[in-house]
Design a protein around this motif. Sequence first.
Motif, PDB file in Angstrom:
ATOM      1  N   VAL A   1       0.827  -1.211   0.000  1.00  0.00           N
ATOM      2  CA  VAL A   1       0.000   0.000   0.000  1.00  0.00           C
ATOM      3  C   VAL A   1       0.866   1.268   0.000  1.00  0.00           C
ATOM      4  O   VAL A   1       0.350   2.354  -0.206  1.00  0.00           O
ATOM      5  CB  VAL A   1      -0.955   0.051   1.205  1.00  0.00           C
ATOM      6  N   LEU A   2       2.152   1.108   0.246  1.00  0.00           N
ATOM      7  CA  LEU A   2       3.024   2.282   0.213  1.00  0.00           C
ATOM      8  C   LEU A   2       3.709   2.432  -1.155  1.00  0.00           C
ATOM      9  O   LEU A   2       4.762   3.042  -1.266  1.00  0.00           O
ATOM     10  CB  LEU A   2       4.063   2.223   1.334  1.00  0.00           C
TER      11      LEU A   2
ATOM     12  N   GLN B   1      -3.633  -4.870  -7.688  1.00  0.00           N
ATOM     13  CA  GLN B   1      -3.079  -3.877  -6.734  1.00  0.00           C
ATOM     14  C   GLN B   1      -4.192  -3.332  -5.833  1.00  0.00           C
ATOM     15  O   GLN B   1      -3.984  -3.115  -4.641  1.00  0.00           O
ATOM     16  CB  GLN B   1      -2.395  -2.748  -7.500  1.00  0.00           C
ATOM     17  N   TRP B   2      -5.362  -3.130  -6.433  1.00  0.00           N
ATOM     18  CA  TRP B   2      -6.487  -2.730  -5.576  1.00  0.00           C
ATOM     19  C   TRP B   2      -6.764  -3.798  -4.526  1.00  0.00           C
ATOM     20  O   TRP B   2      -6.965  -3.511  -3.354  1.00  0.00           O
ATOM     21  CB  TRP B   2      -7.761  -2.522  -6.415  1.00  0.00           C
TER      22      TRP B   2
ATOM     23  N   MET C   1      -4.477  -3.700  -1.640  1.00  0.00           N
ATOM     24  CA  MET C   1      -4.814  -2.690  -0.630  1.00  0.00           C
ATOM     25  C   MET C   1      -5.968  -3.180   0.252  1.00  0.00           C
ATOM     26  O   MET C   1      -5.912  -3.068   1.473  1.00  0.00           O
ATOM     27  CB  MET C   1      -5.158  -1.382  -1.343  1.00  0.00           C
ATOM     28  N   TYR C   2      -7.003  -3.744  -0.387  1.00  0.00           N
ATOM     29  CA  TYR C   2      -8.126  -4.237   0.425  1.00  0.00           C
ATOM     30  C   TYR C   2      -7.690  -5.403   1.313  1.00  0.00           C
ATOM     31  O   TYR C   2      -8.141  -5.544   2.441  1.00  0.00           O
ATOM     32  CB  TYR C   2      -9.294  -4.665  -0.467  1.00  0.00           C
TER      33      TYR C   2
ATOM     34  N   PHE D   1      -4.662  -5.988   2.587  1.00  0.00           N
ATOM     35  CA  PHE D   1      -3.895  -5.543   3.763  1.00  0.00           C
ATOM     36  C   PHE D   1      -4.811  -4.867   4.770  1.00  0.00           C
ATOM     37  O   PHE D   1      -4.620  -4.993   5.984  1.00  0.00           O
ATOM     38  CB  PHE D   1      -2.762  -4.596   3.347  1.00  0.00           C
ATOM     39  N   SER D   2      -5.835  -4.140   4.272  1.00  0.00           N
ATOM     40  CA  SER D   2      -6.735  -3.445   5.181  1.00  0.00           C
ATOM     41  C   SER D   2      -7.486  -4.416   6.089  1.00  0.00           C
ATOM     42  O   SER D   2      -7.891  -4.051   7.187  1.00  0.00           O
ATOM     43  CB  SER D   2      -7.741  -2.595   4.395  1.00  0.00           C
ATOM     44  N   MET D   3      -7.711  -5.645   5.608  1.00  0.00           N
ATOM     45  CA  MET D   3      -8.484  -6.561   6.444  1.00  0.00           C
ATOM     46  C   MET D   3      -7.638  -7.635   7.124  1.00  0.00           C
ATOM     47  O   MET D   3      -8.152  -8.435   7.884  1.00  0.00           O
ATOM     48  CB  MET D   3      -9.580  -7.235   5.622  1.00  0.00           C
TER      49      MET D   3
END
Lengths: 812, 200
Positions: free
Chosen positions: A227-228, A238-239, A242-243, A245-247
Amino acid sequence: MYASGSESLIKQAREIQQEELRSFYSKICKLLQPQGREGGDTLDCLQRLRLIVSAHKYGRTLPVDLLKRLQDLLCCPSSPEQLQVLSSSILRESIAVCEDRLALRDHQDGRTVSYVAVVILAQAACKSELTGLCHHLLKSLECWQPDVQVSRHVLPILSRVIACSPHSLSEDHVNLVSRKLVDWLRYASVQQGIAASSGGFFTGPRTRQPVPVTEVDGTVVGDFFTVLCVGQGFTEDQWMNMYAFSMIRKWLLTYDIEETSSGDTDDKSEVDGSVMSMVSATSSSSRMLPPKERLREKAFEYCQRLIEQSDRKAAKKVDSDLQKACLVEAVTVMDIICKEDASFVYRAFPCIKALYGRISGDLAFSRTLLPIAQFYLNHSETAAVDSEGVFRQLLFSFPADLFNESMLAFEFTQFCRANMAVLRERVTLYRQSFPNLLKFLAWNSPALVSEYVELLPSLLAPETAIELLHSLLDLPCLAAALDIQLRAAFYPSSDRALWDQGGRTTSSLEAFRQPYYRGMFLYILRLEAGTGDTIDRLSMLHEVLADMVESPRVVRCAQTVPVLLHVFFHAAVQFADRKLINQLVLVLLERSGLLLSVKNYKMEVQRVFSFHLLLLCKLQPSLIMDLSRELLDFTGATTNIYHKEELYTHMVWAIGEYLRVGHDSHCTVEHITTFFETLEAVLFEITQVRQSASPPLYSPRLITVLMTTLAKLASRSQDLIPRVSLFLSKMRSFTHSGPVAACFGEEDSEEILTRAQELMNLLKLPNVAQFVLAPSAQGSSPRWHRDSNTSLPLSMQVLSGLLQKQTNFLPG
Amino acid sequence: MVKCFLIHTLCSVSTLSPGETRILYSRVFGPEDLQSAAPDGELHMEERHLLQKEKLALIARQVQSACSLWREALGRPPSEVTLGGESVALQEAETGVLRLPAGEPYLEECFVLWLGVHSLGFTMVCEPHENLLLAEGTLRSLAGHCLETLRLLGPGSEVLLKSDRIEAMLHHLLPHGQLLFLNHRFTQCLGKELAACIGK
């Protein structure tokens, strides 16, 4: 800004007439015909409908045909997104009773799935209603391809489902999702996606060379995507990265916990146990691992990479904020993984240690230090790593330097709450640092008081109990001193003129800078217990702080102290021995008057003191004898009546109740006589009636308590009976004198006289008086109520019968 | 995960008693406190709806009192809004966090993150084990979006009538209550999607 217009709009929406509402519903039904939904009128009407269904706390039930139309609108992929938004939010807010519930179909596009899921989730009343949704999500995960558009929201929806019903997923499902998470976390593309192009005339679709994504500082990435990483646009995977890692934290917390207890995992840890994974657990070897362990491994690598990436200087502020949030998340996820599999600890520590070394000096990273401290707390013993430096910084520098950071204060206290037992047991600095820890409370008192109510017992130790009690009583001073400290830093002393203009506030600020008062401020602001003691000069500090007593922060702080004092005493008596109890009582007497004069503060504290004084005396009645000299001093001074009546009254009652041989074998007639004479002198002094005297400044209760106590003492040393009887007989002239009668009123005077008469009657039968005025310690035990021959009511009846007869024999 | 998001008043409202607040917008993400068996019928739905609204009102009241205590301690008088000063207002906003113990009102312990911008409160209830630093950043950016697109500091009533904009914004930036780790590029992409959605 909230305007009256809005208020009347809400009123209209609430009070709309049935008739009008019906025609409005049918109008919307017409507008939502499958053809021509997109008119501006539709949008406007749906917005109004949204307001009508949500304006009241009681939900509205929409007619079936309207519900049907809204559902069609929601489920149709060709509807404009804005109308889907509205229809999903109207369905969510209304009470939908429809026969056929919303169903997800395979061919639906990702966007629609997400909006339909909103309604399904909002209206689910039981777990079984989520199974359909859950199956749909898993199916779309299973056949996920980078180039096939499925709902990007599949992971957020899934984490919502597992939040309310973790058991909807079977073991196979968990493995499936784990595998997918690994793919997205670790193997997302590192080429930039096509930016959602503005579709200009000249920018035709041309094949471009793939451009790699960059780090937040602009350099080209050399490792996997996280995400960085930034690019003009992002690819689907890639989306999903991000999702994912968020969960990931939620996922690991939900599904990575139970498994370790089963037998076969133990066997595996033998094989790829600590030695193996310490040396190398590279990605090639980890391919063999079962999905859950593989996810652990990949998540761990992801976190390590994030920690590395956070060292880069971000060009945008958004990204540097994200770096901090990522650090918190990465360290927490590593902590979760290490808890599950201790072999990761050895791999994690070098990284965590380096991170700590890098950011510990920078106060901007203070909030990221909390998860690091948590990591040290959980794992430093396993890895035999020294953690003292971390806790020294946490417990000493944070509260002292960052007490005014409310978010940090909150997170810090949550950290302490969550780890109370461990901190108490393993971190010796923890209990020593209480003067410092109280700074967070003093500054943020109303917000943090419930946390400190829980924390306080863990800070308490026999050696520091007395100092902690003093610190609690000085809490308003601490709040004032912190305020002054901040202002002093804000106005450098060279700008004397500036802060001189402040008028009233200058004097305490000025004092703060004067060497003469320096020691006192240093004492109040000290970091550690057991350093310095300026109790004797406390009244001077109170004078200096006099201009702060009306500051809202100090007042609020003072209001929290009584609650904490209750907690303190309840916790302290759990371990207090005879010596400590005596010390506590001495502090009560000493500090009852020595308090910052904040409005109502003294009164409230004295009320708490009175309450606990009685409990302490009950717990250890011999303290009356142990502290007889101090108690005589206290009760002998009539000024205490005028300033601390509540405490004084309780003290006198306790003397009457507990000063007897039954409680302390050293109690002699001489002791009883000394106390008697002191109290007699006090009662004599305050009941002295001169015509010029001002009305009494104490309550009638004090008089009755003093009389009763004298009678009690006299019943234990019968030589004193004539003295007290004589005294009691004089009470009539006292209550009838001008100023007293005016002050106490008819009823109170009557009470005093009745009590005096009762006591006189009792003392006429010394043996009975001794029995009634000093029931044995077993008096409150249940036996008295069970045993009909010795029951207290029976004894009382007999006695009152006797007394009645006696009075009848007496003349007039 | 975020349990709910609220926009409510922090000032006194003429038609309400002093301690009350007016909730201008609320969004609850997903079901709360689910039971394993199906409850019966319509009545239950109404009750659940009412219970949910009462919980939100309770949280808004707690935030209002926390915020007023905070402002009182700062000794700062409520300042007047200057027009177009959304970004300034956001910078000066008070922020804080509260803990809701288990059972008051949710079954599990929760955290309430709030942001007070003049007379408006933006409140987010988070589940335990949530990254508060990320949540704080998200709340700030959501509040910024709201202030800007709905001109909340102006005299209009757009927050009531154009609530679909907030709805769409939450759907993209906080999907189903999931806090997202968004770098500036992700934020830009989502911003474009959002703009396309609300037709600007």
